[in-house]
Design a protein around this motif. Structure first.
Motif, PDB file in Angstrom:
ATOM      1  N   PHE A   2       0.837  -1.205   0.000  1.00  0.00           N
ATOM      2  CA  PHE A   2       0.000   0.000   0.000  1.00  0.00           C
ATOM      3  C   PHE A   2       0.870   1.253   0.000  1.00  0.00           C
ATOM      4  O   PHE A   2       0.586   2.207  -0.718  1.00  0.00           O
ATOM      5  CB  PHE A   2      -0.923   0.035   1.220  1.00  0.00           C
ATOM      6  N   GLU A   3       1.942   1.206   0.810  1.00  0.00           N
ATOM      7  CA  GLU A   3       2.829   2.367   0.892  1.00  0.00           C
ATOM      8  C   GLU A   3       3.519   2.651  -0.436  1.00  0.00           C
ATOM      9  O   GLU A   3       3.848   3.794  -0.731  1.00  0.00           O
ATOM     10  CB  GLU A   3       3.877   2.156   1.981  1.00  0.00           C
ATOM     11  N   CYS A  18      -8.839 -12.697  -2.153  1.00  0.00           N
ATOM     12  CA  CYS A  18      -9.928 -11.967  -2.796  1.00  0.00           C
ATOM     13  C   CYS A  18      -9.797 -10.469  -2.521  1.00  0.00           C
ATOM     14  O   CYS A  18      -9.158 -10.039  -1.555  1.00  0.00           O
ATOM     15  CB  CYS A  18     -11.287 -12.494  -2.334  1.00  0.00           C
ATOM     16  N   LEU A  19     -10.420  -9.707  -3.358  1.00  0.00           N
ATOM     17  CA  LEU A  19     -10.358  -8.254  -3.263  1.00  0.00           C
ATOM     18  C   LEU A  19     -10.954  -7.755  -1.944  1.00  0.00           C
ATOM     19  O   LEU A  19     -10.467  -6.793  -1.362  1.00  0.00           O
ATOM     20  CB  LEU A  19     -11.075  -7.624  -4.456  1.00  0.00           C
ATOM     21  N   GLU A  20     -11.993  -8.421  -1.454  1.00  0.00           N
ATOM     22  CA  GLU A  20     -12.614  -8.002  -0.184  1.00  0.00           C
ATOM     23  C   GLU A  20     -11.624  -8.102   0.971  1.00  0.00           C
ATOM     24  O   GLU A  20     -11.608  -7.240   1.852  1.00  0.00           O
ATOM     25  CB  GLU A  20     -13.859  -8.823   0.109  1.00  0.00           C
ATOM     26  N   TRP A  25      -7.976  -5.287   4.807  1.00  0.00           N
ATOM     27  CA  TRP A  25      -6.612  -5.013   5.239  1.00  0.00           C
ATOM     28  C   TRP A  25      -6.289  -3.531   5.111  1.00  0.00           C
ATOM     29  O   TRP A  25      -5.684  -2.951   5.993  1.00  0.00           O
ATOM     30  CB  TRP A  25      -5.605  -5.802   4.421  1.00  0.00           C
ATOM     31  N   ARG A  26      -6.680  -2.933   3.989  1.00  0.00           N
ATOM     32  CA  ARG A  26      -6.368  -1.518   3.750  1.00  0.00           C
ATOM     33  C   ARG A  26      -7.039  -0.634   4.794  1.00  0.00           C
ATOM     34  O   ARG A  26      -6.427   0.287   5.328  1.00  0.00           O
ATOM     35  CB  ARG A  26      -6.816  -1.119   2.349  1.00  0.00           C
ATOM     36  N   ARG A  27      -8.300  -0.943   5.078  1.00  0.00           N
ATOM     37  CA  ARG A  27      -9.038  -0.163   6.072  1.00  0.00           C
ATOM     38  C   ARG A  27      -8.357  -0.264   7.443  1.00  0.00           C
ATOM     39  O   ARG A  27      -8.141   0.741   8.117  1.00  0.00           O
ATOM     40  CB  ARG A  27     -10.491  -0.653   6.132  1.00  0.00           C
ATOM     41  N   ALA A  36      -1.303  -3.641  13.267  1.00  0.00           N
ATOM     42  CA  ALA A  36      -2.630  -4.262  13.336  1.00  0.00           C
ATOM     43  C   ALA A  36      -2.791  -5.387  12.318  1.00  0.00           C
ATOM     44  O   ALA A  36      -3.718  -6.199  12.438  1.00  0.00           O
ATOM     45  CB  ALA A  36      -3.708  -3.211  13.116  1.00  0.00           C
ATOM     46  N   LEU A  37      -1.905  -5.467  11.341  1.00  0.00           N
ATOM     47  CA  LEU A  37      -2.001  -6.506  10.309  1.00  0.00           C
ATOM     48  C   LEU A  37      -1.205  -7.760  10.646  1.00  0.00           C
ATOM     49  O   LEU A  37      -1.279  -8.743   9.926  1.00  0.00           O
ATOM     50  CB  LEU A  37      -1.526  -5.952   8.957  1.00  0.00           C
ATOM     51  N   ARG A  38      -0.479  -7.750  11.758  1.00  0.00           N
ATOM     52  CA  ARG A  38       0.312  -8.926  12.134  1.00  0.00           C
ATOM     53  C   ARG A  38      -0.590 -10.083  12.495  1.00  0.00           C
ATOM     54  O   ARG A  38      -1.694  -9.894  12.997  1.00  0.00           O
ATOM     55  CB  ARG A  38       1.215  -8.599  13.315  1.00  0.00           C
ATOM     56  N   ARG A  39      -0.087 -11.291  12.266  1.00  0.00           N
ATOM     57  CA  ARG A  39      -0.845 -12.491  12.617  1.00  0.00           C
ATOM     58  C   ARG A  39      -1.067 -12.575  14.110  1.00  0.00           C
ATOM     59  O   ARG A  39      -0.211 -12.221  14.890  1.00  0.00           O
ATOM     60  CB  ARG A  39      -0.097 -13.742  12.180  1.00  0.00           C
TER      61      ARG A  39
END
Length: 65
Positions: A2-3, A18-20, A25-27, A36-39
């Motif tokens: 994203f960056e 999938c795109l959803e 993730w982006r939100r 916040a995206l870490r497992r």
């Protein structure tokens, strides 16, 4: 990604989801950052096989056998 300016469809294709999922993730990334995206460990009950192993093998291991 994203960056670096990748689009959501590019990210979805690159990681095979999938795109959803990428939208979610982006939100999260925009609101809470990369951490916040870490497992996280899976929640809920352990699988039955593990529960059986713990019930039968753990007492033996604790006793040193």
């Amino acid at each position: 990604m994203f960056e670096r300016g990748c689009t959501q469809p590019e990210v979805a294709w690159a990681v095979g989801v999938c795109l959803e999922s990428v939208r979610r993730w982006r939100r999260v990334w925009e609101q809470e950052g990369t951490a916040a995206l870490r497992r996280r460990p899976a929640g809920g009950r352990p699988p039955k096989q593990i529960a059986r192993w713990v019930a039968h093998e753990w007492p033996r291991i604790k006793k040193g056998r």
